[in-house]
Design an enzyme around this catalytic site. Structure first.
Site: not given
Ligand SMILES: *Cc1c(COP(=O)(O)O)cnc(C)c1O
Length: 356
Positions: A37, A132
């Site tokens: 990514k 998260r």
């Protein structure tokens, strides 16, 4: 002539960095998932990772995984962002393994996989404090028992994440707690939890220091491979290159000007009230690149004597007063990038990519 601004990518350095990390982790029987990514899943970079020994590639976006597959890469693919319900169809089509934390999503994956007669593997994310993604550890057994009843999905293992949202560092205690959880679950479900995915680049320090539980057998590494950095500790990884990516921008104006703006101060192009110091007359260059393409604080000029002053959407200003080479309009200035800057540069369609 090469087009500017440009990003030059040294694929051999990516392969080298990958080999270095793969080798270090192999000693501890840890497999590396190469996370793409950070470079917007550049296909050549992904291939360079594969050349360095990566078997599984991971990315946060299905578009990226689709692009990699369509470029002919047939590695196992992992989606590392919890999937959206609206993308599950593509998930089942293109992705082999996904990180999950919602039973409703896993249920839908099972239904779709059954319809398409495919098998999908799940890594269940466990919350270890970074806050998260992930379920609380005490909920794991219940969800895993439910997952195990679903057709066409297989629980491959459990995973966790550190240093992403809250900067919570990985420690041996946290990873031991994860391993213990896996052992307890194995006992209850009478099945092996094959993969314990211990986190990202920030966990490599524990591998280096021989301070990681032996049951942790997977890490998901992006920045370590791409930039040879452990950004959580602001250190370089031993034996790796930090300059596999170099950004070049071209000078369109160069003039001696005051360092302190003159006139009435309002807001700049991004709504901020700028704060400049008066350091007299300076030699300033304007580069044809701007905030649309870069993450300003993530750029470091490679040559000494060049400092970044500011940027607007399409202009980057640098002070070259202390630069002691001849410099003129049309010349180029090069920068090293950090992770956010690499992310921005590879996302911008205005930055031309060259490989060597
Ligand atoms: C981005 C990400 C990684 C890779 O992190 P690096 O710090 O680049 O190694 C690993 N796992 C997940 C879930 C991620 O989102």
């Amino acid at each position: 002539m090469k087009k500017n601004p440009r990003l030059e990518i040294d694929l051999d350095k990516i392969t080298h960095n990958t080999k270095c990390i793969v080798k270090m982790c192999r000693k501890k029987k840890i497999e590396i998932v190469g996370i793409t990514k950070g470079c917007s899943a550049d296909e050549k970079v992904a291939k360079a990772m594969i050349d360095g020994g990566i078997k599984t590639l991971g990315d946060s976006r299905i578009e990226n995984i689709k692009k990699l597959k369509e470029s002919g890469i047939d590695s196992e693919m992992m989606l590392i962002r919890i999937p959206m319900h609206s993308e599950l169809e593509e998930l089942v089509d293109y992705v082999d393994i996904s990180l999950n934390s919602e039973f409703s999503t896993i249920q839908k994956i099972s239904v779709l996989a059954q319809e398409k007669n495919k098998e999908h593997k799940i890594l269940l994310m466990i919350e270890m404090g970074d806050l998260r993604e992930g379920i609380m550890p005490e909920e794991a057994l219940n969800i895993i028992e439910k997952i195990n009843k679903l057709p066409h999905v297989t629980l491959l293992g459990i995973g966790t994440n550190f240093c992403c949202i809250s900067g919570i560092m990985p420690t041996i205690e946290k990873l031991e707690a994860l391993v213990l959880l896996a052992k307890e679950i194995e006992k209850k479900i009478k099945k092996k939890i094959k993969i314990i995915s211990g986190g990202n680049t920030s966990v490599l320090k524990l591998v280096e220091d021989d301070n990681i539980p032996e049951q942790v057998n997977q890490l998901r590494i992006g920045i370590g491979v791409l930039l040879g950095q452990d950004d959580a500790r602001l250190r370089n990884l031993c034996g790796t290159y930090q300059d596999a990516f170099i950004l070049t921008a071209e000078i369109v104006e160069i003039k001696i000007k005051p360092s302190f703006p003159f006139g009435i101060v309002g807001r700049d192009a991004f709504g901020q009230i700028p704060d400049f110091k008066d350091i007299g007359l300076r030699k300033r260059a304007i580069l044809a690149i701007g905030k649309q393409d870069i993450y300003l604080s993530g750029l470091t000029p490679i040559k000494k004597g060049i400092t970044i002053i500011a940027a607007s959407s399409d202009h980057l200003l640098v002070d070259v007063s202390e630069f002691n080479e001849n410099i003129e309009v049309g010349d180029e200035i090069q920068f090293q990038l950090d992770y956010p800057a690499l992310l921005a540069a590879t996302t911008s369609k205005y930055i031309h990519k060259y490989y060597n």
